[in-house]
Design a protein around this motif. Sequence first.
Motif, PDB file in Angstrom:
ATOM      1  N   UNK A  13      -0.388 -17.654 -39.166  1.00 56.54           N
ATOM      2  CA  UNK A  13       0.474 -16.877 -38.278  1.00 56.54           C
ATOM      3  C   UNK A  13      -0.350 -15.906 -37.449  1.00 56.54           C
ATOM      4  N   UNK A  14       0.150 -15.506 -36.298  1.00 54.83           N
ATOM      5  CA  UNK A  14      -0.542 -14.484 -35.510  1.00 54.83           C
ATOM      6  C   UNK A  14      -0.819 -13.244 -36.352  1.00 54.83           C
ATOM      7  N   UNK A  15      -2.018 -12.716 -36.195  1.00 56.04           N
ATOM      8  CA  UNK A  15      -2.443 -11.586 -36.992  1.00 56.04           C
ATOM      9  C   UNK A  15      -3.122 -11.970 -38.289  1.00 56.04           C
ATOM     10  N   UNK A  16      -3.091 -13.231 -38.616  1.00 56.66           N
ATOM     11  CA  UNK A  16      -3.698 -13.705 -39.853  1.00 56.66           C
ATOM     12  C   UNK A  16      -5.193 -13.907 -39.753  1.00 56.66           C
ATOM     13  N   UNK A  17      -5.769 -14.393 -40.851  1.00 57.84           N
ATOM     14  CA  UNK A  17      -7.221 -14.565 -40.936  1.00 57.84           C
ATOM     15  C   UNK A  17      -7.567 -15.948 -41.467  1.00 57.84           C
ATOM     16  N   UNK A  18      -8.727 -16.412 -41.081  1.00 59.28           N
ATOM     17  CA  UNK A  18      -9.297 -17.639 -41.617  1.00 59.28           C
ATOM     18  C   UNK A  18     -10.808 -17.482 -41.685  1.00 59.28           C
ATOM     19  N   UNK A  19     -11.413 -18.224 -42.592  1.00 62.92           N
ATOM     20  CA  UNK A  19     -12.865 -18.257 -42.675  1.00 62.92           C
ATOM     21  C   UNK A  19     -13.315 -19.701 -42.579  1.00 62.92           C
ATOM     22  N   UNK A  77     -23.206 -21.880 -42.428  1.00 60.79           N
ATOM     23  CA  UNK A  77     -22.865 -20.927 -41.379  1.00 60.79           C
ATOM     24  C   UNK A  77     -21.370 -20.652 -41.482  1.00 60.79           C
ATOM     25  N   UNK A  78     -20.993 -19.406 -41.335  1.00 62.58           N
ATOM     26  CA  UNK A  78     -19.598 -19.003 -41.483  1.00 62.58           C
ATOM     27  C   UNK A  78     -19.076 -18.393 -40.194  1.00 62.58           C
ATOM     28  N   UNK A  79     -17.762 -18.481 -40.042  1.00 58.83           N
ATOM     29  CA  UNK A  79     -17.085 -17.755 -38.978  1.00 58.83           C
ATOM     30  C   UNK A  79     -15.842 -17.121 -39.595  1.00 58.83           C
ATOM     31  N   UNK A  80     -15.907 -15.813 -39.805  1.00 58.91           N
ATOM     32  CA  UNK A  80     -14.765 -15.065 -40.317  1.00 58.91           C
ATOM     33  C   UNK A  80     -13.926 -14.630 -39.127  1.00 58.91           C
ATOM     34  N   UNK A  81     -12.660 -14.976 -39.155  1.00 54.21           N
ATOM     35  CA  UNK A  81     -11.770 -14.673 -38.034  1.00 54.21           C
ATOM     36  C   UNK A  81     -10.600 -13.835 -38.538  1.00 54.21           C
ATOM     37  N   UNK A  82     -10.379 -12.707 -37.903  1.00 57.85           N
ATOM     38  CA  UNK A  82      -9.259 -11.849 -38.275  1.00 57.85           C
ATOM     39  C   UNK A  82      -8.428 -11.568 -37.034  1.00 57.85           C
ATOM     40  N   UNK A  83      -7.204 -11.064 -37.274  1.00 58.28           N
ATOM     41  CA  UNK A  83      -6.300 -10.757 -36.165  1.00 58.28           C
ATOM     42  C   UNK A  83      -6.203 -11.935 -35.190  1.00 58.28           C
ATOM     43  N   UNK A  84      -5.935 -13.094 -35.733  1.00 61.55           N
ATOM     44  CA  UNK A  84      -5.890 -14.301 -34.911  1.00 61.55           C
ATOM     45  C   UNK A  84      -4.702 -14.271 -33.955  1.00 61.55           C
ATOM     46  N   UNK A  85      -4.927 -14.859 -32.781  1.00 63.36           N
ATOM     47  CA  UNK A  85      -3.922 -14.907 -31.745  1.00 63.36           C
ATOM     48  C   UNK A  85      -3.590 -16.378 -31.425  1.00 63.36           C
TER      49      UNK A  85
END
Length: 112
Positions: A13-19, A77-85
């Motif tokens: 959902x918008x505002x969520x996070x994924x790694x 290699x990682x990509x931490x993503x927060x506050x997803x739009x």
Amino acid sequence: QVPLVESGGGLVEPGGSLRLSCVVSISNFNDYAMAWYRQAPGKRRELIARINKYGYRYYPDVEGRFDISRDYTNGTVYLQMVNLKPEDTGVYYCHAIDSSYWGQGTQVTVAS
């Protein structure tokens, strides 16, 4: 053996996070600058983050929300993503810069 394998995508959902993770199975991994690209539906693939031994850089739209890192011991290699739009939706690819190595991509969908 597939040189680069991404994982960690999904529906959020918008505002969520994924790694996201990218397991790298190429020789001299430590010598490569690594990057994450994103391809949104109907758009070109674009660079969003890169990392080398000197530091990292981000595409302006994701700076402050995404964090790229790498683990030299396990070749990941990682990509931490927060506050997803919703506009972050797309297929995310891992790439070893200045090489022909690309991952198969992992889908990220940001929707309510």
